[in-house]
Every structure is written in C-alpha cells, then in structure tokens.
Design an enzyme around this catalytic site. Structure first.
Site, PDB file in Angstrom:
ATOM      1  N   TYR A 157       7.745  -3.158   8.784  1.00  0.00           N
ATOM      2  CA  TYR A 157       7.134  -3.053   7.560  1.00  0.00           C
ATOM      3  C   TYR A 157       7.512  -3.933   6.549  1.00  0.00           C
ATOM      4  CZ  TYR A 157       6.189  -0.798   3.027  1.00  0.00           C
ATOM      5  OH  TYR A 157       5.542  -0.666   1.743  1.00  0.00           O
ATOM      6  N   LYS A 161       5.528  -6.963   4.528  1.00  0.00           N
ATOM      7  CA  LYS A 161       5.632  -7.245   3.122  1.00  0.00           C
ATOM      8  C   LYS A 161       6.080  -8.563   2.795  1.00  0.00           C
ATOM      9  CE  LYS A 161       3.633  -3.088   2.178  1.00  0.00           C
ATOM     10  NZ  LYS A 161       2.252  -3.542   1.678  1.00  0.00           N
TER      11      LYS A 161
END
Ligand SMILES: NC(=O)c1ccc[n+]([C@@H]2O[C@H](COP(=O)([O-])OP(=O)(O)OC[C@H]3O[C@@H](n4cnc5c(N)ncnc54)[C@H](O)[C@@H]3O)[C@@H](O)[C@H]2O)c1
Length: 253
Positions: A157, A161
């Site tokens: 994750y 990002k």
C-alpha cells in the site's frame, strides 16, 4: 457556495463512500457535474448531489466500474463526454490491507498495485486527451502520509502511494503546456467506512494518529475538501506536480 467549478465535468472514483463521496458532493456544490465511479453503488452520492440547491438538470451520474480494468474506461469516457468531456479527474479509489511482508504473496502485491496505481494510468490515458485539447484540466490523485512515515504491514500500500507521488511529479511536466495540472493529496488516518471497525480501530490507531498530529483530533473527509476544491480550481493554475499533505501536521510535528 461560490460556483468556482461551474461548467466543469468531474470524474471522481471511489465515490460511493468516504473521501470520494465527500469530494463528489463538494465539487457538485461548487457547480461541477459529477461522474461518480465505483465498484459499489453510488446512488447515495448521486441522491445527495441531486438534493443540492442547483439550477435544473442532472448534475450527477453513477458508473459502476472496476477502475483497475482498462475495459471500463470507454464507459467512463462516454459518461464524461455526454457533458462535453472530463475537465477534472479525481483518482481516489484505492484498497488497503495489512499483511506482513513475509506472508505477502505476489497476487496481493499486484491487487493493491492494480487498483491504486494501474487505475491512475488507465484513467489518465483515457481522460487526458480531452483536457489537453480544451487547454484546461485538473488531475488530483490520492496519496497518503504513510508514504512519508512508512507503515509496517502495508509495504504494498505504501509503495503504491509513493508511486502516485512520482506519477504526478512527472506527468505534470508533460501536460503543463496544455493547461493541465497534476497533483496529489496525502491525508493522515481519516475516519471513513474503509478505516472504521477494522485493525485501525482495534489497535487504537485513531488515537495514536491524533496524538502525533499537530492538530489533535481525527481527520474526517470534510478536512480534505478544501484542498481538493483548491487544486481543481482556476486558483491553482500555477500549482502542479505537488503533493499536498493534509494530515493535521503529522509529517512535520
Ligand atoms: N481513510 C484514510 O485513513 C486514508 C488515509 C490516507 C489516504 N487515503 C486514501 O484516500 C482514498 C479514499 O480513502 P477512503 O478511506 O475514503 O476509502 P474507502 O475504503 O472508504 O472507500 C473506497 C471506495 O473505493 C471503491 N473502490 C475500491 N476498489 C475499487 C475499484 N477497483 N474500482 C472502483 N472503485 C473501487 C470502494 O468500493 C469504496 O467505495 C484512497 O485512495 C485512500 O488510499 C485514505
């Protein structure tokens, strides 16, 4: 509400709930027409927009689509073109899970990347040509302050990002000449349906985040609306390639 976005058409992904829903409603409040895209039903978002006091006519449409699927792009493009083409893309849909790296498999890694990064590629490829042709466009993608902090158990994750920040930084340099700006917003831990009732609650992460921020309360989707409204407006015409940390001051505290 000042109609700063009058005449604009915005595609907002992940618009069924949470931050994406707040963004869709906020853009409509400022005069934009909204194409609300989500895997889930966006009817609630569309109804909230239709309840706004506006001039007559339809101001929102829901598209049920998986943004990681390139095959979904023609439907999104067609919905935007029904209103003259997308002026604004808010790439907000994303998924998150906690898996220690030693237990993470490649399918999990790819699933996160396909929704959080590949979708940005597909959406920008589909919607940018109309923006460039008209000489005006705004792309805003959602990053996270976890890229600046790290988050054990979410390496896929956090990497996704970071990719968002690299993408906006570079694409900005290619499309500025055509009046298109490309930026990212990086929130702190924000109370949404996606973060409520899960590990963040169980581990007391909301309290921990509030304590680490300069502003000592939990972030809400409403806290992000001002940044989104600015970055998608005429007022931000000279702001591009940036990631705006809207995280209550965590990264700087
Ligand atoms: N909430 C937070 O703490 C936080 C912090 C930093 C960054 N962000 C980012 O902000 C954005 C929104 O977060 P949120 O908490 O509101 O999310 P959420 O989980 O509450 O909602 C996400 C929405 O995206 C949709 N979605 C997921 N996969 C999709 C797909 N493949 N195609 C279409 N729609 C899909 C879901 O159905 C859902 O409606 C995300 O990019 C997230 O990474 C959130």
């Amino acid at each position: 509400m000042t109609q700063t976005h009058e005449g604009k058409t915005a595609v907002v992904t992940g618009a069924a709930q949470g931050i994406g829903q707040a963004f869709a409603v906020a853009l409509a409040e400022r005069g934009a027409r909204v194409v609300a895209v989500d895997l889930a039903d966006c009817d609630e978002t569309v109804q909230r927009i239709e309840r706004l006091e506006r001039v007559e006519g339809t101001n929102a449409v829901a598209i049920r689509a998986d943004v990681s699927d390139p095959g979904a792009m023609p439907r999104i493009l067609a919905a935007a073109r029904a209103w003259g083409g997308a002026d604004i893309l808010v790439s907000n849909a994303a998924i998150q899970e906690f898996v220690p790296f030693e237990h993470m498999n490649f399918a999990q890694w790819r699933r996160i990347m396909s929704v959080n990064v590949d979708a940005l590629f597909h959406l920008a490829q589909a919607l940018l040509p109309d923006m460039r042709e008209r000489g005006w466009g705004r792309i805003v993608a959602m990053s996270s302050n976890t890229f600046h902090l790290g988050m054990p158990g979410a390496s896929h994750y956090v990497a996704s990002k970071g990719a968002v920040q690299g993408f906006v930084r570079s694409l900005a340099g290619e499309v500025g000449v055509d009046g298109v700006t490309v930026n990212a917003i990086a929130p702190s831990l924000t109370r949404t349906p996606g973060t409520s009732g899960g590990p963040q609650d169980a581990q007391g992460q909301f309290e921990m985040a509030a304590d680490r921020q300069a502003i000592k309360r939990t972030e809400s989707p409403a806290d992000l609306v001002g940044a989104l409204a600015f970055l998608t407006s005429d007022a931000a015409a000279f702001v591009t390639g940036q990631t705006l940390l809207v995280d209550g001051g965590w990264a700087h505290a």
